[in-house]
Design a protein around this motif. Structure first.
Motif, short mmCIF file in Angstrom:
data_model
loop_
_atom_site.label_atom_id
_atom_site.label_comp_id
_atom_site.label_asym_id
_atom_site.label_seq_id
_atom_site.Cartn_x
_atom_site.Cartn_y
_atom_site.Cartn_z
N ASN A 38 -20.03 56.96 -9.41
CA ASN A 38 -20.48 55.68 -9.99
C ASN A 38 -20.17 54.51 -9.06
OD1 ASN A 38 -21.30 57.18 -12.21
ND2 ASN A 38 -19.64 56.49 -13.53
N LYS A 39 -18.97 54.53 -8.50
CA LYS A 39 -18.56 53.46 -7.58
C LYS A 39 -19.41 53.49 -6.31
CE LYS A 39 -15.68 50.40 -5.67
NZ LYS A 39 -14.23 50.41 -5.72
N ALA A 40 -19.62 54.67 -5.75
CA ALA A 40 -20.41 54.79 -4.51
C ALA A 40 -21.83 54.30 -4.73
CB ALA A 40 -20.41 56.24 -4.03
N LYS A 41 -22.43 54.67 -5.86
CA LYS A 41 -23.80 54.22 -6.16
C LYS A 41 -23.84 52.70 -6.34
CE LYS A 41 -25.67 58.45 -8.14
NZ LYS A 41 -26.19 59.12 -9.36
N TYR A 42 -22.84 52.14 -6.99
CA TYR A 42 -22.77 50.69 -7.17
C TYR A 42 -22.69 49.98 -5.82
CZ TYR A 42 -20.85 46.09 -8.19
OH TYR A 42 -20.63 44.73 -8.22
N LEU A 43 -21.82 50.47 -4.95
CA LEU A 43 -21.66 49.85 -3.63
C LEU A 43 -22.97 49.92 -2.84
CD1 LEU A 43 -18.11 51.14 -2.64
CD2 LEU A 43 -18.73 48.84 -3.41
N TYR A 44 -23.61 51.09 -2.88
CA TYR A 44 -24.85 51.25 -2.13
C TYR A 44 -25.95 50.35 -2.69
CZ TYR A 44 -28.79 53.34 0.23
OH TYR A 44 -29.92 53.51 1.00
N LYS A 45 -26.11 50.38 -4.01
CA LYS A 45 -27.17 49.60 -4.66
C LYS A 45 -27.01 48.11 -4.38
CE LYS A 45 -28.93 48.35 -9.20
NZ LYS A 45 -28.69 48.39 -10.63
N ASN A 46 -25.77 47.64 -4.33
CA ASN A 46 -25.50 46.22 -4.14
C ASN A 46 -25.25 45.84 -2.68
OD1 ASN A 46 -25.38 44.94 -6.96
ND2 ASN A 46 -24.27 46.87 -7.18
N ASN A 47 -25.45 46.82 -1.78
CA ASN A 47 -25.26 46.58 -0.36
C ASN A 47 -23.94 45.86 -0.10
OD1 ASN A 47 -26.00 46.77 2.33
ND2 ASN A 47 -27.00 44.77 2.33
N TYR A 48 -22.90 46.45 -0.64
CA TYR A 48 -21.58 45.81 -0.68
C TYR A 48 -20.54 46.89 -0.45
CZ TYR A 48 -17.83 42.90 -2.58
OH TYR A 48 -16.68 42.18 -2.75
N PHE A 49 -19.43 46.53 0.19
CA PHE A 49 -18.40 47.53 0.48
C PHE A 49 -17.02 46.90 0.33
CE2 PHE A 49 -15.81 50.17 3.31
CZ PHE A 49 -16.10 51.41 2.78
N ASP A 50 -16.40 47.15 -0.82
CA ASP A 50 -15.07 46.62 -1.07
C ASP A 50 -14.49 47.34 -2.28
OD1 ASP A 50 -12.73 45.13 -1.11
OD2 ASP A 50 -13.76 43.20 -0.99
N HIS A 51 -13.20 47.20 -2.50
CA HIS A 51 -12.55 47.86 -3.63
C HIS A 51 -12.92 47.20 -4.96
CE1 HIS A 51 -10.22 50.64 -1.24
NE2 HIS A 51 -9.95 49.65 -0.42
N GLU A 52 -13.22 45.93 -4.93
CA GLU A 52 -13.61 45.21 -6.15
C GLU A 52 -15.07 44.79 -6.06
OE1 GLU A 52 -10.93 42.00 -6.92
OE2 GLU A 52 -9.20 43.32 -6.99
N SER A 53 -15.67 44.47 -7.19
CA SER A 53 -17.06 44.01 -7.20
C SER A 53 -17.16 42.65 -6.52
CB SER A 53 -17.59 43.95 -8.63
OG SER A 53 -16.88 42.99 -9.38
N LYS A 54 -18.38 42.27 -6.13
CA LYS A 54 -18.60 40.99 -5.44
C LYS A 54 -18.04 39.81 -6.19
CE LYS A 54 -22.73 41.72 -2.69
NZ LYS A 54 -24.13 41.33 -2.46
N ASN A 55 -18.25 39.80 -7.49
CA ASN A 55 -17.80 38.66 -8.29
C ASN A 55 -16.34 38.80 -8.74
OD1 ASN A 55 -17.93 40.60 -10.28
ND2 ASN A 55 -19.71 39.72 -11.32
N GLY A 56 -15.71 39.90 -8.38
CA GLY A 56 -14.30 40.11 -8.72
C GLY A 56 -14.05 40.52 -10.16
#
Length: 195
Positions: free
Chosen positions: A68-86
Protein backbone atom coordinates in the motif's frame (compact mmCIF):
# COMPACT_ATOMS: atom_id res chain seq x y z
CA UNK A 1 21.41 -12.80 -60.52
CA UNK A 2 23.53 -10.08 -58.88
CA UNK A 3 20.39 -8.38 -57.52
CA UNK A 4 19.29 -11.67 -55.98
CA UNK A 5 22.69 -12.14 -54.33
CA UNK A 6 22.54 -8.64 -52.86
CA UNK A 7 19.06 -9.26 -51.50
CA UNK A 8 20.16 -12.60 -50.04
CA UNK A 9 23.26 -11.03 -48.47
CA UNK A 10 21.24 -8.08 -47.11
CA UNK A 11 18.65 -10.47 -45.70
CA UNK A 12 21.36 -12.61 -44.08
CA UNK A 13 23.11 -9.58 -42.58
CA UNK A 14 19.83 -8.20 -41.28
CA UNK A 15 18.87 -11.61 -39.87
CA UNK A 16 22.24 -11.97 -38.14
CA UNK A 17 21.87 -8.45 -36.74
CA UNK A 18 18.40 -9.23 -35.37
CA UNK A 19 19.55 -12.55 -33.90
CA UNK A 20 22.48 -10.81 -32.23
CA UNK A 21 20.22 -8.15 -30.69
CA UNK A 22 17.72 -10.74 -29.46
CA UNK A 23 20.45 -12.98 -28.05
CA UNK A 24 22.29 -10.07 -26.41
CA UNK A 25 19.13 -8.75 -24.76
CA UNK A 26 18.15 -12.24 -23.60
CA UNK A 27 21.63 -12.82 -22.19
CA UNK A 28 21.57 -9.43 -20.43
CA UNK A 29 18.16 -10.18 -18.94
CA UNK A 30 19.49 -13.45 -17.53
CA UNK A 31 22.62 -11.77 -16.14
CA UNK A 32 20.70 -9.10 -14.19
CA UNK A 33 18.36 -10.59 -11.60
CA UNK A 34 15.03 -8.92 -11.02
CA UNK A 35 14.33 -7.31 -7.69
CA UNK A 36 12.01 -9.50 -5.66
CA UNK A 37 10.53 -9.53 -2.19
CA UNK A 38 11.67 -13.08 -1.49
CA UNK A 39 15.25 -12.38 -2.56
CA UNK A 40 15.39 -9.27 -0.35
CA UNK A 41 13.89 -11.27 2.52
CA UNK A 42 16.52 -14.00 2.17
CA UNK A 43 19.39 -11.51 1.96
CA UNK A 44 18.20 -9.63 5.03
CA UNK A 45 17.90 -12.81 7.06
CA UNK A 46 21.35 -13.81 5.86
CA UNK A 47 22.75 -10.52 7.21
CA UNK A 48 20.87 -10.98 10.48
CA UNK A 49 22.18 -14.54 10.86
CA UNK A 50 25.75 -13.39 10.10
CA UNK A 51 25.34 -10.92 12.99
CA UNK A 52 23.92 -13.54 15.39
CA UNK A 53 20.41 -12.06 15.22
CA UNK A 54 17.32 -14.21 14.84
CA UNK A 55 15.77 -14.26 11.34
CA UNK A 56 12.56 -12.38 10.62
CA UNK A 57 9.34 -14.04 9.55
CA UNK A 58 6.97 -12.71 6.91
CA UNK A 59 3.77 -11.14 8.22
CA UNK A 60 0.95 -10.72 5.69
CA UNK A 61 -0.39 -7.54 7.30
CA UNK A 62 3.03 -5.90 7.16
CA UNK A 63 3.43 -7.06 3.56
CA UNK A 64 0.08 -5.48 2.70
CA UNK A 65 1.10 -2.26 4.45
CA UNK A 66 4.34 -2.26 2.44
CA UNK A 67 2.57 -2.68 -0.90
CA UNK A 68 0.00 0.00 0.00
CA UNK A 69 2.82 2.39 0.89
CA UNK A 70 4.82 1.59 -2.26
CA UNK A 71 1.77 2.16 -4.48
CA UNK A 72 1.03 5.45 -2.71
CA UNK A 73 4.60 6.67 -3.20
CA UNK A 74 4.61 5.68 -6.86
CA UNK A 75 1.17 7.14 -7.61
CA UNK A 76 2.09 10.45 -5.97
CA UNK A 77 5.59 10.56 -7.48
CA UNK A 78 6.91 11.05 -3.97
CA UNK A 79 9.52 9.30 -1.85
CA UNK A 80 9.58 9.79 1.90
CA UNK A 81 8.55 8.07 5.13
CA UNK A 82 5.61 10.43 5.61
CA UNK A 83 3.01 11.70 3.15
CA UNK A 84 3.61 15.02 1.34
CA UNK A 85 1.23 16.90 3.58
CA UNK A 86 2.56 15.19 6.71
CA UNK A 87 -0.87 13.82 7.63
CA UNK A 88 0.22 10.21 7.17
CA UNK A 89 3.22 9.11 9.21
CA UNK A 90 4.97 5.95 8.07
CA UNK A 91 2.89 3.94 10.54
CA UNK A 92 -0.38 5.02 8.88
CA UNK A 93 -0.13 2.19 6.35
CA UNK A 94 0.61 -0.31 9.13
CA UNK A 95 -2.37 0.77 11.22
CA UNK A 96 -4.54 0.60 8.10
CA UNK A 97 -3.99 -3.20 8.02
CA UNK A 98 -4.87 -3.54 11.73
CA UNK A 99 -1.43 -4.85 12.62
CA UNK A 100 -1.14 -4.36 16.36
CA UNK A 101 2.44 -3.59 17.31
CA UNK A 102 4.70 -2.66 20.14
CA UNK A 103 7.48 -1.54 17.77
CA UNK A 104 7.64 -0.88 14.03
CA UNK A 105 10.16 0.53 11.58
CA UNK A 106 10.59 1.08 7.87
CA UNK A 107 13.27 1.07 5.20
CA UNK A 108 12.72 2.53 1.74
CA UNK A 109 14.70 2.27 -1.48
CA UNK A 110 14.17 3.38 -5.04
CA UNK A 111 15.72 2.99 -8.49
CA UNK A 112 17.90 -0.02 -7.73
CA UNK A 113 18.73 -2.60 -10.38
CA UNK A 114 19.24 -5.68 -8.20
CA UNK A 115 18.67 -7.14 -4.76
CA UNK A 116 22.31 -7.16 -3.65
CA UNK A 117 22.71 -3.42 -4.24
CA UNK A 118 19.64 -2.64 -2.15
CA UNK A 119 20.98 -4.60 0.81
CA UNK A 120 24.46 -3.13 0.34
CA UNK A 121 23.04 0.40 0.37
CA UNK A 122 20.95 -0.30 3.46
CA UNK A 123 23.92 -1.88 5.24
CA UNK A 124 26.06 1.17 4.40
CA UNK A 125 23.48 3.53 5.89
CA UNK A 126 23.61 3.58 9.72
CA UNK A 127 19.87 4.17 10.18
CA UNK A 128 18.83 1.52 7.62
CA UNK A 129 21.36 -0.95 9.01
CA UNK A 130 20.01 -0.32 12.50
CA UNK A 131 16.56 -1.39 11.29
CA UNK A 132 17.89 -4.42 9.42
CA UNK A 133 19.88 -5.68 12.38
CA UNK A 134 17.53 -4.64 15.17
CA UNK A 135 16.88 -7.65 17.39
CA UNK A 136 13.58 -6.18 18.58
CA UNK A 137 11.97 -6.84 15.21
CA UNK A 138 10.42 -10.27 14.79
CA UNK A 139 8.33 -9.85 11.62
CA UNK A 140 8.56 -8.07 8.29
CA UNK A 141 6.65 -7.26 5.15
CA UNK A 142 8.37 -6.35 1.89
CA UNK A 143 6.97 -4.86 -1.29
CA UNK A 144 8.53 -4.13 -4.66
CA UNK A 145 6.33 -1.93 -6.82
CA UNK A 146 7.73 -0.46 -10.04
CA UNK A 147 10.95 1.26 -8.88
CA UNK A 148 10.04 1.49 -5.17
CA UNK A 149 11.01 -0.96 -2.42
CA UNK A 150 9.37 -0.77 1.01
CA UNK A 151 10.30 -2.95 3.95
CA UNK A 152 8.33 -2.69 7.16
CA UNK A 153 9.58 -4.28 10.37
CA UNK A 154 7.36 -5.15 13.30
CA UNK A 155 7.09 -6.55 16.77
CA UNK A 156 3.59 -7.68 17.82
CA UNK A 157 1.74 -5.72 20.51
CA UNK A 158 1.73 -8.67 22.87
CA UNK A 159 5.53 -8.40 23.07
CA UNK A 160 6.23 -4.87 24.48
CA UNK A 161 9.71 -3.69 25.44
CA UNK A 162 11.39 -0.83 27.22
CA UNK A 163 12.30 2.36 25.35
CA UNK A 164 15.97 1.98 26.20
CA UNK A 165 16.16 -0.86 23.66
CA UNK A 166 14.48 1.09 20.88
CA UNK A 167 15.99 4.58 20.68
CA UNK A 168 18.31 5.08 17.74
CA UNK A 169 18.74 6.99 14.52
CA UNK A 170 15.94 5.30 12.65
CA UNK A 171 12.28 5.72 11.87
CA UNK A 172 10.28 3.83 14.45
CA UNK A 173 7.23 3.86 16.66
CA UNK A 174 6.77 1.78 19.72
CA UNK A 175 4.48 1.31 22.65
CA UNK A 176 6.32 1.98 25.87
CA UNK A 177 5.47 -0.15 28.84
CA UNK A 178 5.66 1.84 32.09
CA UNK A 179 4.24 2.05 35.60
CA UNK A 180 1.88 4.91 36.31
CA UNK A 181 2.05 6.78 39.64
CA UNK A 182 -0.70 4.46 40.99
CA UNK A 183 1.48 1.39 40.18
CA UNK A 184 -0.73 0.53 37.24
CA UNK A 185 0.90 -0.93 34.11
CA UNK A 186 0.41 1.54 31.20
CA UNK A 187 1.41 1.87 27.55
CA UNK A 188 2.46 5.07 25.82
CA UNK A 189 3.16 5.56 22.08
CA UNK A 190 6.61 6.99 21.30
CA UNK A 191 7.71 8.07 17.83
CA UNK A 192 11.30 8.39 16.74
CA UNK A 193 11.70 10.30 13.43
CA UNK A 194 15.44 10.86 13.44
CA UNK A 195 16.31 9.19 10.12
Amino acid sequence: MIKNRRKIIQTLVLSLFIIQIVFFNFKTALAEPLISEIAIFKLINQKRTENNIHPLIINNQLAQAAINKAKYLYKNNYFDHESKNGQKTFSYWIKETNYEYSFVGENLATNFKNNDNIILAWMNSPSHQENLLNENYLETGIAVYKNIIVQIFGRPADMPMSIQKTIGNHISENLILYMSPGNKLQYRLETNNLA
